[in-house]
Design an enzyme around this catalytic site. Structure first.
Site, mmCIF file in Angstrom:
data_model
loop_
_atom_site.group_PDB
_atom_site.id
_atom_site.type_symbol
_atom_site.label_atom_id
_atom_site.label_comp_id
_atom_site.label_asym_id
_atom_site.label_seq_id
_atom_site.Cartn_x
_atom_site.Cartn_y
_atom_site.Cartn_z
ATOM 1 N N ASP A 263 16.801 10.370 -8.591
ATOM 2 C CA ASP A 263 18.244 10.664 -8.522
ATOM 3 C C ASP A 263 18.795 10.693 -7.097
ATOM 4 O OD1 ASP A 263 18.287 10.830 -11.251
ATOM 5 O OD2 ASP A 263 18.264 13.016 -11.329
ATOM 6 N N LYS B 11 -3.992 10.659 4.871
ATOM 7 C CA LYS B 11 -3.556 9.919 6.059
ATOM 8 C C LYS B 11 -2.467 10.757 6.723
ATOM 9 C CE LYS B 11 -4.192 6.745 2.477
ATOM 10 N NZ LYS B 11 -5.473 6.240 2.698
ATOM 11 N N HIS C 212 0.845 -1.202 0.000
ATOM 12 C CA HIS C 212 0.000 0.000 0.000
ATOM 13 C C HIS C 212 0.879 1.252 0.000
ATOM 14 C CE1 HIS C 212 -3.294 2.596 1.874
ATOM 15 N NE2 HIS C 212 -3.885 2.056 0.828
ATOM 16 N N LYS D 2 3.358 4.325 -1.202
ATOM 17 C CA LYS D 2 3.447 5.281 -2.308
ATOM 18 C C LYS D 2 4.793 5.980 -2.191
ATOM 19 C CE LYS D 2 -1.195 4.852 -1.665
ATOM 20 N NZ LYS D 2 -1.850 4.267 -0.474
ATOM 21 N N HIS E 80 -9.195 11.261 1.593
ATOM 22 C CA HIS E 80 -8.328 10.087 1.517
ATOM 23 C C HIS E 80 -6.996 10.324 2.226
ATOM 24 C CE1 HIS E 80 -5.762 7.048 -0.695
ATOM 25 N NE2 HIS E 80 -6.824 6.314 -0.422
#
Length: 502
Positions: free
Chosen positions: A251, A422, A244, A246, A420
């Protein structure tokens, strides 16, 4: 014929078909042995009791164990099949565990003591997180906070366009559309220029957003792609564990994390549940190395490729105030590092703690911490969506409202659409922005990540955004939370029992 062939070779259809075949075989076996049905039922009942005793003896959350014991005792065969499929802890194979330990030992950031500039409260939290996850707090890092997906997307594109060495990306959902088409074109061009482009996406997360074998198309563009935990038509507890996380690292100089996946609804290009409210952070400076470690550890484990990590740890110090602690947590070691960190924020708050979460399915420990904080005079606020994306989960989430409101926790629902985000902010000095929802799935089953912030200027942005968001929220009262029909009360009670499984 072509349409029928395409339908019956669809990944979802095939998986469902094979799963139903397995269930049918179990049922046919029982029918064949129906003359011994009494003894079969007795045998399954004894077996279910043994399994329940095994579950109760495990080192796991009591609520999670109870949620499995009830269906196994009521319907031994079906409950047992569910537990075999989804309930067991998904342990890595022995060779994989050893391989992961080798990777972690080689890539670990060793520290002997916490930075002295941390306040006592922050130092205790940072120590807890380091001991739970192995990721240390670092200074010389700048943090930029994005209150909406549109701002994040523009910053992400700018960073990708400037890549010269490598791009690492890991996301739960990647969805074809305007936003992803723009990103994948950038990734294709960068790969053609010789940039090392790697992508991990979750197979279940992308089940309805990407076509079958889409990773082959990406690989043909030069984008190294791994599909995490591919959906298989089998009883396998590992199917319940998803990435889950992201993460984007460019670089080794800039990193992004937060609640945003790579699909149009997150950037409000399309309208699914009203306006989509989400948050993210961009980190530059020394904090980027932790995200590089996170990604490469996972990549090497999944691809079974061992490579030196030092060439990718190339973050440059940026003189800045405060400290950043990017961390990752997952089911492999039963860490619950992010839950522990957020509970510590609640337990040690002196004035306030404000929390954003789309789902509110709490274990007893977290629920108790929130109630005790509010009862002791701390300003505890939780913001939830008013427009749900999962109605059953929303019913369960609202079932926690009465006990929280009674204790003095303030609960708000975001009216424009779906929240949405968190995130959490505490006492103007500590904040968290990441991927972890306040539910069992994020705490115990998913791989998650995020960044804890200590005394960095961006904390004021997190707080300001929270207070601004409250202007378009509705405060939920105790009377509203308890004034529901008998059917709703029953549904809440039943669903609460199985809440840890959602």
């Amino acid at each position: 014929m072509k349409k029928l062939f395409k339908l019956f070779t669809n990944k979802i259809v095939l998986t469902a078909l094979f799963f139903l075949i397995q269930v049918a075989m179990q049922v046919l076996l029982l029918l064949y042995l129906s003359s011994f049905s009494v003894w079969i039922y007795f045998g399954f009942s004894v077996l279910s009791v043994i399994v329940c005793l095994f579950i109760m003896g495990k080192d796991a959350n009591p609520g999670y164990k109870l949620a499995w014991v009830v269906p196994i005792l009521i319907v031994p065969l079906f409950g047992g099949m569910l537990y075999i499929s989804f309930g067991r802890s998904a342990r890595l194979r022995r060779k994989d565990r050893k391989y992961l330990e080798t990777i972690e030992n080689e890539t670990a950031m060793k520290i002997t003591e916490m930075p002295t500039a941390l306040s006592p409260t922050a130092a205790r939290l940072a120590t807890l997180l380091y001991n739970a996850t192995g990721y240390a707090p670092v200074g010389d890092s700048e943090v930029e906070y994005y209150p909406i997906g549109e701002h994040f997307f523009e910053a992400l594109k700018e960073a990708l366009l400037g890549a010269t060495r490598f791009i690492f990306m890991e996301y739960f959902i990647v969805g074809r559309g305007k936003c992803w088409d723009e990103l994948v074109e950038i990734l294709r061009v960068k790969a053609a220029e010789g940039v090392d482009v790697r992508l991990i996406y979750d197979d279940i997360g992308c089940l309805f957003t990407l076509p079958y074998r889409y990773h082959k198309k990406l690989q043909a563009m030069g984008i190294k792609t791994h599909v995490f935990n591919k959906l298989k038509p089998t009883f396998n507890a590992r199917m319940n564990n998803r990435t889950h996380r992201k993460i984007t690292v460019v670089d080794g100089k800039v990193a992004f994390t937060g609640g945003l996946n790579l699909a149009d609804e997150y950037m409000n290009v399309v309208d699914r549940f009203g306006y989509w409210k989400d948050t993210a952070v961009k980190i530059t400076g020394m904090g980027v190395d932790n995200f590089t470690r996170m990604f490469l550890r996972f990549w090497m484990l999944l691809e079974k490729e061992h490579e030196p990590i030092e060439p990718y740890l190339c973050a440059q110090p940026i003189p800045a105030q405060g400290f950043v602690q990017p961390i990752a947590a997952g089911p492999g070691k039963n860490e619950q590092g992010i839950e522990k960190g957020m509970m510590d924020m609640v337990n040690n708050a002196k004035s306030y703690i404000y929390i954003n979460t789309p789902y509110l399915i709490l274990d007893n420990e977290f629920l108790t911490s929130l109630c005790l904080a509010a009862e002791s005079g701390i300003d505890v606020r939780i913001t939830m969506p008013h427009v749900p994306d999962k109605k059953l989960v929303f019913i369960v989430s609202r079932s926690f409202y009465p006990i929280l409101l009674k204790a003095g926790v303030k609960i708000y629902e975001y009216l424009p659409g779906f929240l949405h985000a968190k995130s959490a902010v505490c006492d103007d000095s500590i904040a968290y922005v990441g991927t972890c929802n306040l539910d069992y799935r994020s705490f115990y089953l998913h791989y998650e990540c995020g960044a804890f912030l200590y005394d960095v200027p961006a904390i004021s942005d997190v707080k300001a955004d929270y207070l601004k968001t409250l202007e378009v929220c509705k405060a939920v009262t105790y009377e509203e939370a308890t004034d529901v029909t008998a059917a709703t009360k029953l549904a809440r009670s039943v669903l609460r029992l199985f809440a840890p499984l959602m």
